[in-house]
Design a protein around this motif. Structure first.
Motif, short mmCIF file in Angstrom:
data_model
loop_
_atom_site.label_atom_id
_atom_site.label_comp_id
_atom_site.label_asym_id
_atom_site.label_seq_id
_atom_site.Cartn_x
_atom_site.Cartn_y
_atom_site.Cartn_z
N ARG A 132 -0.69 15.12 -9.42
CA ARG A 132 -1.00 15.53 -8.05
C ARG A 132 -2.43 16.07 -7.96
O ARG A 132 -3.15 15.78 -7.00
CB ARG A 132 -0.01 16.59 -7.57
N THR A 187 -4.99 13.28 -8.07
CA THR A 187 -5.02 12.45 -6.87
C THR A 187 -4.88 13.31 -5.62
O THR A 187 -4.16 12.97 -4.68
CB THR A 187 -3.88 11.41 -6.93
N TRP A 189 -4.88 12.33 -1.72
CA TRP A 189 -3.72 11.70 -1.09
C TRP A 189 -2.82 12.76 -0.49
O TRP A 189 -2.41 13.71 -1.16
CB TRP A 189 -2.93 10.89 -2.12
N ARG A 249 4.93 10.79 -2.26
CA ARG A 249 4.68 10.56 -3.68
C ARG A 249 5.95 10.10 -4.39
O ARG A 249 7.06 10.41 -3.95
CB ARG A 249 4.15 11.83 -4.36
N ARG A 276 2.85 10.24 -8.61
CA ARG A 276 1.86 9.26 -8.14
C ARG A 276 1.92 9.09 -6.62
O ARG A 276 3.00 9.14 -6.03
CB ARG A 276 2.10 7.90 -8.79
N PRO A 277 0.79 8.86 -5.97
CA PRO A 277 0.81 8.52 -4.54
C PRO A 277 1.67 7.28 -4.31
O PRO A 277 1.66 6.35 -5.13
CB PRO A 277 -0.66 8.23 -4.23
N ARG A 301 1.35 -0.71 -6.61
CA ARG A 301 0.94 0.63 -7.00
C ARG A 301 0.77 0.68 -8.52
O ARG A 301 1.65 0.24 -9.25
CB ARG A 301 1.97 1.66 -6.54
N GLY A 338 -1.35 5.46 -9.41
CA GLY A 338 -1.12 5.52 -7.98
C GLY A 338 -2.16 4.80 -7.15
O GLY A 338 -1.99 4.64 -5.94
N ALA A 377 -5.61 5.53 -3.44
CA ALA A 377 -4.47 5.51 -2.52
C ALA A 377 -4.86 5.99 -1.12
O ALA A 377 -4.44 5.41 -0.12
CB ALA A 377 -3.33 6.36 -3.08
N TYR A 378 -5.66 7.04 -1.05
CA TYR A 378 -5.96 7.63 0.25
C TYR A 378 -6.89 6.76 1.09
O TYR A 378 -7.08 7.02 2.29
CB TYR A 378 -6.52 9.04 0.10
#
Length: 308
Positions: free
Chosen positions: A31, A34, A37, A41, A46-47, A94, A220, A235-236
């Protein structure tokens, strides 16, 4: 002022971490890695980018996704020059990462002992497969090793596809290519094929940051893999990549049509559009709803928030 103790401090910290941490970082570590994001999750931290964006990403050109990332300052997310089992297929998913190193017995023992305490069984090259879920893509850095660097054959390939409904991206090699080709839906982007078995290699970690050629990859991330190469998207930024790329495609489709009709000159289409062209584009969108891949609400918000 130079801190001459810093390298030794880092070395001690690394040694302590290696002997204490799990093969896979904890949820909070992932977290933190990443942190940009903000959405859902997976259980491992992971995202979890929504399936609707994964589905739409399949239609995005590599150049479009690359352009969006580059404008955001992410200039090291693409790697080309792959051997692909099914070159005309597209793979999106992913990322689950794995890091492999040349074998060093003392470190390998630490990893294997830790894996046993976590209940892991089998060869270490099977451990990343055990964590795969539907929609995941197994991405491994095996430092380009081809001979004796084959991470999987058709047995593990069948397991990978059963768990993820996807394939693999290896900065290294695979074996049993004919068997892998027979797995319906499975695909692989690798740097080579070889009949040898994996030797003199060890697993360094699962869901850790890795390097794939000239790309830095995090667990992720979302990967878009095509015959021209692979691009790893934080991811974001996936939603923004999808919307930007879809909008570019719409503008291109409109522009190409109007150029064929000779309504506008190339100079008018290739520069900032006038209000007249924008008005024409909006009418074209209304007249061609089947060409619009996003919802109209998404499109209207996108155009409102950006200069186009």
């Amino acid at each position: 002022m130079i801190n001459r103790k810093a390298p030794w401090t880092l070395l001690l910290l690394f040694s302590a971490t290696l002997s204490a941490q799990e093969v896979t970082p904890g949820v909070e570590q992932i977290r933190a890695l990443t942190a940009e994001w903000k959405g859902e999750r997976s259980a491992d931290g992971r995202p979890k980018v929504a399936d609707k964006y994964l589905d739409r990403l399949r239609s995005i050109h590599l150049e479009e996704a690359w352009g969006v990332l580059r404008n955001k300052g992410f200039q090291n997310q693409f790697e080309g020059d792959w051997l692909v089992i099914h070159p005309d297929s597209v793979m999106v998913g992913r990322v689950v990462t794995a890091q492999y190193w040349p074998l060093r017995p003392d470190v390998d023992k630490v990893i294997k002992d830790k894996g046993k305490t976590e209940g892991r069984v089998g060869g270490t090259n099977s451990w990343p497969i055990d964590v795969l879920k539907n929609g995941d893509v197994y991405v491994a850095d095996s430092y380009g090793k081809i001979v004796d660097g084959t991470l999987i054959g058709d047995n593990l390939g069948n397991s990978i596809y059963a768990k993820s409904a996807r394939g693999v991206i290896f900065y290294g090699s695979v074996r049993d290519v004919e068997g892998l080709e027979e797995i319906t839906g499975f695909n692989a982007w690798t740097k080579g094929y070889d009949p040898s078995y994996i030797q003199q290699m060890m697993l360094g970690g699962i869901n850790v940051p890795i390097r794939i050629g000239r790309a830095t990859v995090l667990p992720g991330d979302v990967v878009l893999a095509k015959k021209g190469g692979v691009i790893f998207i934080p991811a974001y930024l996936v939603e923004e990549v999808v919307l930007n790329s879809e909008f570019i495609s719409l503008k291109d489709a409109f522009g190409h049509q109007r150029l064929r009709e000779q309504k506008y000159t190339p100079g008018q289409i290739d520069t900032q559009w006038t209000d007249e062209i924008k008005k024409d584009f909006l009418k074209w969108l209304d007249d061609n709803p089947s060409k619009v891949p996003m919802t109209r609400a998404e499109l209207d918000k996108f155009m409102k928030d950006r200069t186009w």
